[in-house]
Design a protein around this motif. Sequence first.
Motif, PDB file in Angstrom:
ATOM      1  N   ASP A 195       0.822  -1.200   0.000  1.00  0.00           N
ATOM      2  CA  ASP A 195       0.000   0.000   0.000  1.00  0.00           C
ATOM      3  C   ASP A 195       0.863   1.260   0.000  1.00  0.00           C
ATOM      4  O   ASP A 195       0.772   2.105   0.880  1.00  0.00           O
ATOM      5  CB  ASP A 195      -0.958   0.005   1.208  1.00  0.00           C
TER       6      ASP A 195
ATOM      7  N   TYR B  35      -0.707  -1.417  -4.498  1.00  0.00           N
ATOM      8  CA  TYR B  35      -0.030  -1.475  -5.791  1.00  0.00           C
ATOM      9  C   TYR B  35       0.646  -2.828  -5.976  1.00  0.00           C
ATOM     10  O   TYR B  35       1.029  -3.495  -5.010  1.00  0.00           O
ATOM     11  CB  TYR B  35       1.027  -0.371  -5.886  1.00  0.00           C
TER      12      TYR B  35
ATOM     13  N   GLN C 244      -8.307   6.040   3.355  1.00  0.00           N
ATOM     14  CA  GLN C 244      -8.318   5.415   2.035  1.00  0.00           C
ATOM     15  C   GLN C 244      -6.886   5.021   1.710  1.00  0.00           C
ATOM     16  O   GLN C 244      -5.981   5.851   1.769  1.00  0.00           O
ATOM     17  CB  GLN C 244      -8.868   6.376   0.980  1.00  0.00           C
TER      18      GLN C 244
ATOM     19  N   ARG D 175      -4.308   2.922  -1.013  1.00  0.00           N
ATOM     20  CA  ARG D 175      -4.167   2.324  -2.340  1.00  0.00           C
ATOM     21  C   ARG D 175      -3.128   1.207  -2.314  1.00  0.00           C
ATOM     22  O   ARG D 175      -2.046   1.376  -1.762  1.00  0.00           O
ATOM     23  CB  ARG D 175      -3.754   3.384  -3.364  1.00  0.00           C
TER      24      ARG D 175
ATOM     25  N   LEU E 212      -1.638   0.195  -9.940  1.00  0.00           N
ATOM     26  CA  LEU E 212      -2.670   0.185  -8.914  1.00  0.00           C
ATOM     27  C   LEU E 212      -3.442  -1.128  -8.970  1.00  0.00           C
ATOM     28  O   LEU E 212      -3.967  -1.511 -10.014  1.00  0.00           O
ATOM     29  CB  LEU E 212      -3.617   1.370  -9.097  1.00  0.00           C
TER      30      LEU E 212
ATOM     31  N   THR F 108      -8.166  -0.221  -4.197  1.00  0.00           N
ATOM     32  CA  THR F 108      -8.202   0.794  -3.151  1.00  0.00           C
ATOM     33  C   THR F 108      -8.978   0.256  -1.954  1.00  0.00           C
ATOM     34  O   THR F 108     -10.101  -0.227  -2.095  1.00  0.00           O
ATOM     35  CB  THR F 108      -8.859   2.095  -3.655  1.00  0.00           C
TER      36      THR F 108
END
Length: 276
Positions: free
Chosen positions: A88, A173, A169, A171, A114, A117
């Motif tokens: 993340d 990867y 939040q 993300r 990505l 999420t």
Amino acid sequence: MNKEKNIALRAILLSIALSSLLTGCANPYSKFYQNHAGQMSPARQQRLLPPSPTPQIIAVPGQKHDEEVRKLEETGYVILGEATFSGDGVATKQQLIEHAKQVGADIVIHSSDLSHTEQGSIPITTYQPGQTYTTLHSGTIYGQGYASYSGTSTTTTPGTLVTDHVPYQRRHYRYLATFWRRTRPPILGATLTSLPDSTRAALQRNTGAYVALVVIDSPAFKANILKGDVIVQFASKPVDSFQEVFDLLPTLAGEKVTAQVIRGTQTLNVDIQLNQ
């Protein structure tokens, strides 16, 4: 006003908590590194040039990674290793450079795409102080005479613990990094493999060395050896496998040899001036 300050404080605490998670991680490029250099033959290891003090980072989308790999292979680079992992946002460019220097890579092809999420909330509890009230007292006391009085009293209500859920939040990867080193000019300059099944079926044969890649400006390149050729003779010796060609090369370095290759439906004799 106090409520706004508390919300701001909780947001800061959340930021600190997430930052501590990120900075506390080990270098993921080192943790997930797969070393390929140990699989090289001694002869190929000796051809490695000293590494550059400043590795070059080539950032590409994941779907372009193989394309960049082919370009490096065609220009005489060999892979030292690779690292693949998901995270993340924990991986930094500085960590990538540090690991590239550690393994002696000249170039790193890097992809970070990505994946998804993640959303949620983190409970953060803070202490809410009680409120203090001040009361003014005054009046007159009557008895044998009278007297006036005045004063104040202070009352403080108990404090409370307040828990709020602060949204976040994050993300995630997918990371892929391959590490490369430049080599001295190759003796032949072609990547040879066993015949693919489709080639075996087309030629109706199992033996030979399949040309999977040709290094630009190498002896094979200058002799017009092409990707997809099948070498069936090398220096007047029949070739059953690609390893036989590799075994011959050190003994023939610097010489001019003839290779017999099958290209499509043709059989050609190609003269190659090998490098030292």
